[in-house]
Design a protein around this motif. Structure first.
Motif, PDB file in Angstrom:
ATOM      1  N   PHE A  93       1.031  -1.315  -0.090  1.00 15.62           N
ATOM      2  CA  PHE A  93      -0.313  -0.109   0.376  1.00 15.62           C
ATOM      3  C   PHE A  93       1.073   1.724   0.081  1.00 15.62           C
ATOM      4  CE2 PHE A  93      -2.555  -3.345   1.914  1.00 15.62           C
ATOM      5  CZ  PHE A  93      -3.877  -3.412   1.408  1.00 15.62           C
ATOM      6  N   SER A  94       1.826   0.964   0.681  1.00 16.68           N
ATOM      7  CA  SER A  94       2.918   2.380   0.635  1.00 16.68           C
ATOM      8  C   SER A  94       4.366   1.909   0.789  1.00 16.68           C
ATOM      9  CB  SER A  94       2.971   3.104   1.334  1.00 16.68           C
ATOM     10  OG  SER A  94       3.588   4.008   2.382  1.00 16.68           O
ATOM     11  N   PRO A  95       5.136   2.253   0.224  1.00 16.19           N
ATOM     12  CA  PRO A  95       6.864   1.985   0.438  1.00 16.19           C
ATOM     13  C   PRO A  95       7.335   2.463   1.840  1.00 16.19           C
ATOM     14  CG  PRO A  95       6.923   4.462  -1.251  1.00 16.19           C
ATOM     15  CD  PRO A  95       5.206   2.934  -0.974  1.00 16.19           C
ATOM     16  N   VAL A  96       6.772   3.660   2.425  1.00 12.83           N
ATOM     17  CA  VAL A  96       7.412   3.953   3.577  1.00 12.83           C
ATOM     18  C   VAL A  96       6.742   3.399   4.625  1.00 12.83           C
ATOM     19  CG1 VAL A  96       7.903   6.014   4.864  1.00 12.83           C
ATOM     20  CG2 VAL A  96       7.792   6.397   2.172  1.00 12.83           C
ATOM     21  N   VAL A  97       6.720   2.172   5.078  1.00 10.12           N
ATOM     22  CA  VAL A  97       6.356   1.266   6.674  1.00 10.12           C
ATOM     23  C   VAL A  97       6.887   1.363   7.434  1.00 10.12           C
ATOM     24  CG1 VAL A  97       4.661  -0.840   7.029  1.00 10.12           C
ATOM     25  CG2 VAL A  97       4.723   0.559   4.595  1.00 10.12           C
ATOM     26  N   GLU A  98       6.961   1.462   8.543  1.00  8.92           N
ATOM     27  CA  GLU A  98       7.989   1.992   9.618  1.00  8.92           C
ATOM     28  C   GLU A  98       7.298   0.611  10.995  1.00  8.92           C
ATOM     29  OE1 GLU A  98       9.626   4.766  13.357  1.00  8.92           O
ATOM     30  OE2 GLU A  98       8.475   5.591  11.307  1.00  8.92           O
ATOM     31  N   ALA A  99       8.502   0.079  11.225  1.00 11.34           N
ATOM     32  CA  ALA A  99       8.130  -1.239  12.273  1.00 11.34           C
ATOM     33  C   ALA A  99       8.288  -0.955  13.601  1.00 11.34           C
ATOM     34  CB  ALA A  99       8.731  -2.787  12.073  1.00 11.34           C
ATOM     35  N   GLY A 100       7.684  -0.854  14.366  1.00  8.35           N
ATOM     36  CA  GLY A 100       7.537   0.082  15.308  1.00  8.35           C
ATOM     37  C   GLY A 100       8.013  -1.740  16.458  1.00  8.35           C
ATOM     38  N   ALA A 101       7.634  -1.040  17.797  1.00  4.20           N
ATOM     39  CA  ALA A 101       7.401  -2.539  18.922  1.00  4.20           C
ATOM     40  C   ALA A 101       6.643  -3.103  18.080  1.00  4.20           C
ATOM     41  CB  ALA A 101       6.617  -2.054  19.855  1.00  4.20           C
ATOM     42  N   LEU A 102       7.084  -5.291  18.699  1.00  2.00           N
ATOM     43  CA  LEU A 102       6.489  -5.512  18.158  1.00  2.00           C
ATOM     44  C   LEU A 102       4.313  -5.558  18.065  1.00  2.00           C
ATOM     45  CD1 LEU A 102       7.721  -8.999  19.756  1.00  2.00           C
ATOM     46  CD2 LEU A 102       7.802  -7.891  17.446  1.00  2.00           C
ATOM     47  N   GLY A 103       4.103  -5.558  16.997  1.00  2.00           N
ATOM     48  CA  GLY A 103       2.338  -5.512  16.612  1.00  2.00           C
ATOM     49  C   GLY A 103       2.462  -4.114  15.831  1.00  2.00           C
ATOM     50  N   ARG A 104       3.519  -2.955  16.067  1.00  2.00           N
ATOM     51  CA  ARG A 104       2.983  -1.319  15.598  1.00  2.00           C
ATOM     52  C   ARG A 104       3.110  -1.452  14.930  1.00  2.00           C
ATOM     53  NH1 ARG A 104       0.216   1.837  19.858  1.00  2.00           N
ATOM     54  NH2 ARG A 104       0.175   0.763  21.672  1.00  2.00           N
ATOM     55  N   TYR A 105       2.788  -0.858  13.714  1.00  2.00           N
ATOM     56  CA  TYR A 105       3.520  -0.597  12.426  1.00  2.00           C
ATOM     57  C   TYR A 105       2.706   1.324  11.922  1.00  2.00           C
ATOM     58  CZ  TYR A 105       2.607  -5.688  12.550  1.00  2.00           C
ATOM     59  OH  TYR A 105       3.070  -6.784  13.212  1.00  2.00           O
ATOM     60  N   PHE A 106       3.581   1.709  11.096  1.00  2.00           N
ATOM     61  CA  PHE A 106       3.791   3.441  10.505  1.00  2.00           C
ATOM     62  C   PHE A 106       3.381   3.323   9.924  1.00  2.00           C
ATOM     63  CE2 PHE A 106       4.771   3.739  14.856  1.00  2.00           C
ATOM     64  CZ  PHE A 106       3.903   4.925  15.632  1.00  2.00           C
ATOM     65  N   VAL A 107       2.687   3.557   8.710  1.00  2.58           N
ATOM     66  CA  VAL A 107       1.956   3.254   7.496  1.00  2.58           C
ATOM     67  C   VAL A 107       2.142   4.910   6.475  1.00  2.58           C
ATOM     68  CG1 VAL A 107       1.125   2.625   5.247  1.00  2.58           C
ATOM     69  CG2 VAL A 107       1.305   1.231   7.373  1.00  2.58           C
ATOM     70  N   ASP A 108       2.925   4.908   5.996  1.00  2.00           N
ATOM     71  CA  ASP A 108       2.690   6.328   5.888  1.00  2.00           C
ATOM     72  C   ASP A 108       1.768   6.367   4.409  1.00  2.00           C
ATOM     73  OD1 ASP A 108       2.769   9.228   4.468  1.00  2.00           O
ATOM     74  OD2 ASP A 108       5.256   9.407   4.887  1.00  2.00           O
TER      75      ASP A 108
END
Length: 390
Positions: A93-108
């Motif tokens: 869905f987006s090339p900019v995805v950040e993996a935070g702590a387990l089970g948490r994700y940021f999608v720009d």
């Protein structure tokens, strides 16, 4: 261009994965925890939470509180693999995805409106993808920055999307408790409560200089977060080549002589591998697990050497361990990861950092490698590493 960041959160990530592994576990309270009386609960399912089980609770207390509690040892490599797989799914869905702590994700989602439609619809679709493809119930927050999107996600139930429109960040946050701010722990919350600051709105209205006597040099950053201002970018997930070595201690220890011995054995094994592959590490990551299950980590830049010298690497690892291990609790597990590899390039050091004679150390290292190649890795060892637990 309007900025839109979606935060996806899978509550009780580790416990949910254990239930998917064995569906029979859903019928009883479940906690994920290491074995041992000093271990703490790392995750709990919904039934366990109804019994009062929470993350961070001592394992012995949890078992006494809920006699029917089933305790499962954590499978961290399995959790990490699923975590990284989800990141790759979201990158569709987006090339900019950040993996935070387990089970948490940021999608720009900035700039994807013409491709996927309205941002709110895309957030709902991401939740559906997580549920149908991975069978993971998710809640989502959508806002103009990472901070507000994470707080928004934590304010709704699983299956819902919380949308905070641009310009409404401060209004959205002002009625929430200060503990809702990510990274603000209970100690800081107690300090703020001592001066009658319990709501984010109260914190946002303060002058940072007036807050310095309470929270110190973190005052400016804290007030900025309370006002919903977070310029930090979504950092794309990248998995670099790495050499990871893990040592499970046969017995828990707090003795620095034993810890140094383990560190040296890990360094020697890593140095042997790196020299055979003709690679120099640029980054060092040290991960430590205490006897109560708490994990801490630290990173350090490794100065490029003409060759990979065990003693030079050991000095770097030992210094990092001294800065990371601040608790007076025995250690159970040590992991060292080397990454950001590069080819050796001969360059004279103007200011040597290790205090070692490089030419002399190279001769010693070459002699050690020659003996070990012929008679085995344990044929010769430094005295510091002799007491390492097997």
């Amino acid at each position: 261009m309007e900025r839109a960041v979606v935060h996806l959160h899978v509550p009780d990530f580790c416990a949910v994965l254990e239930e998917l592994r064995d569906p029979s576990r859903r019928r009883r309270p479940l906690a994920v925890a290491d074995a041992g009386g000093r271990a703490v609960v790392l995750a709990a399912n919904a039934l366990a939470r109804r019994e009062g089980i929470r993350e961070g609770m001592p394992w012995a207390v949890a078992v006494r509180r809920c006699r029917a509690l089933q305790v499962v040892p954590p499978d961290r490599s399995f959790y990490r693999n699923v975590h990284e797989t989800i990141v790759r799914d979201l990158m569709a869905f987006s090339p900019v995805v950040e993996a935070g702590a387990l089970g948490r994700y940021f999608v720009d989602l900035s700039g994807t409106r013409r491709l996927w439609g309205p941002f709110t619809d895309t957030a709902c679709r991401l939740e559906e993808e997580m549920l149908h493809r991975r069978r993971l119930p998710t809640r989502a927050g959508l806002a103009s920055n990472k901070l507000v999107s994470q707080v928004a996600a934590d304010c709704v139930d699983v299956g819902d999307v919380s949308r905070v429109f641009p310009g409404g960040e401060r209004t959205f946050l002002q009625g929430l408790s200060v503990e809702a701010l990510p990274g603000l722990g209970p100690k800081t919350a107690d300090r703020l409560a001592d001066v009658n600051i319990r709501r984010i709105g109260q914190l946002a209205a303060l002058n940072p200089e007036d807050l310095v006597p309470v929270v110190g040099h973190h005052a400016s950053r804290l007030v900025q977060l309370a006002r919903g201002e977070d310029p930090s970018p979504v950092v794309p997930f990248e998995k670099d080549a790495a050499l990871r070595l893990v040592h499970e201690l046969a017995r828990e220890t707090i003795d620095w002589h034993e810890i140094d011995a383990v560190l040296l054995r890990l360094v020697e094994e890593a140095g042997w591998t790196l020299r055979r592959r003709n690679r120099l590490p640029g980054r060092l990551l040290l991960e430590v697990r205490y006897a109560d299950g708490m994990e801490v980590q630290g990173t350090r830049h490794v100065r490029p050497e003409a060759q990979v010298l065990d003693r030079a690497l050991f000095h770097a690892v030992r210094a990092l361990a001294r800065s990371v291990c601040q608790r007076r609790v025995a250690l159970r597990r040590i992991a060292v990861t080397w990454s950001r590899f590069q080819l050796p390039v001969r360059q004279l050091a103007l200011f040597p950092e290790t205090g070692l004679s490089e030419a002399r150390e190279q001769r010693i290292q070459h002699a050690l490698d020659t003996v070990r190649s012929r008679y085995g890795h344990n044929a010769l060892m430094w005295a510091v590493g002799y007491g390492a637990q097997k």
